[in-house]
Motif scaffolding. Sequence first.
Motif, PDB file in Angstrom:
ATOM      1  N   GLN A  31       0.836  -1.201   0.000  1.00 63.31           N
ATOM      2  CA  GLN A  31       0.000   0.000   0.000  1.00 63.31           C
ATOM      3  C   GLN A  31       0.867   1.245   0.000  1.00 63.31           C
ATOM      4  OE1 GLN A  31      -2.316   0.280   3.639  1.00 63.31           O
ATOM      5  NE2 GLN A  31      -0.530   0.749   4.888  1.00 63.31           N
ATOM      6  N   SER A  32       0.263   2.343  -0.369  1.00 62.19           N
ATOM      7  CA  SER A  32       0.863   3.668  -0.220  1.00 62.19           C
ATOM      8  C   SER A  32      -0.222   4.587   0.315  1.00 62.19           C
ATOM      9  CB  SER A  32       1.425   4.179  -1.549  1.00 62.19           C
ATOM     10  OG  SER A  32       0.382   4.288  -2.513  1.00 62.19           O
ATOM     11  N   GLN A 129       4.210   4.919   6.868  1.00 63.17           N
ATOM     12  CA  GLN A 129       4.102   5.265   5.454  1.00 63.17           C
ATOM     13  C   GLN A 129       3.450   6.619   5.181  1.00 63.17           C
ATOM     14  OE1 GLN A 129       2.105   1.523   4.259  1.00 63.17           O
ATOM     15  NE2 GLN A 129       3.918   1.105   3.020  1.00 63.17           N
ATOM     16  N   ASN A 185       8.735   3.473   5.870  1.00 66.05           N
ATOM     17  CA  ASN A 185       7.999   2.866   4.750  1.00 66.05           C
ATOM     18  C   ASN A 185       7.746   1.380   4.985  1.00 66.05           C
ATOM     19  OD1 ASN A 185       6.616   2.851   2.314  1.00 66.05           O
ATOM     20  ND2 ASN A 185       8.450   2.451   1.101  1.00 66.05           N
TER      21      ASN A 185
END
Length: 305
Positions: A31-32, A129, A185
């Motif tokens: 995911q981002s 993130q 991240n």
Amino acid sequence: MLVLLGTPGVVARAGVAQAGQPASPDPALNQSIAPDQPVAAGQVELSAGHIDIGPRFDDGQWTLLIHDDSAEPVWRDPDRTVLRVTEAAVQTVPDDPAYEFIGVSAGTPVYVVPQVQQTDVVWVGWNTQDPQVMQTIDRGVTLELAGVAGPGTVTMYLQAGTFSAPQVLWRSAEPPGQPMWVEVNTHTHANWVFTEPGVYLVAVRATADLISGEQVSAVRHLRFAIGDTVTTDTALAAQPPVVEPTSSAATTDDDAGSAGGQSPWLVAGLALTATGLAVALIVVVLRGRSARRRAEQERSTGAAT
């Protein structure tokens, strides 16, 4: 049985979640997070779907929020969010010595938030993130279990496959702290085990060094309603206990020592050394005075004869 399926490739070594590993077979972990995702204002109960805890800058202030991806992605205030773990999450502790760390007998029913997503159980993980966080922190974040208030115990562990040994991250039966280093991240999920139904307030501390040289830290409480009989209002009204401001934060596999200041053992050693030097100095001074008195007496005696 407890859900033992893990997420191979996410965890590099026990207790350390790292980025840069091979892609997970679970696409939900890839995911981002968009930089403009809002912080929802209202109260909510989440009983299913994908949830992460994670650091974020909210109005410029470092904090820990809940990233809710169960519908339209938003961030949520932990004080206004109840994580409901329903009876669908009940499993029994395996008759296996490898799970003695859970602290209850084999065959005992417990509530499990699994490491691998189940559609009818809330899926709680963590991420580092948020775009501003990724641009601002130096290497990663330390997450600690700062305390737990509830009717039973809470255990969080990872397991990278059915035949791998559990890797225990947090146990409320142990003293607060238990730092877990999380690279920037990173997105990871683990098994959470609750031994009794009721309201649990799980205090999590997030600490990081910024690239500016500043250290930031915040403690927030996750509100779990375990079982179907606990009301959402009861969970929202529960008052968290005071969390000690001290932190072991920041001791990781990569850093020997505490980022929060000098080790108490080092301070004690320096104090003992200083005390010893002071005593030695006093002894030297007293001995010098005694020697001078003897010399003066000898000179007086010689002059009189």
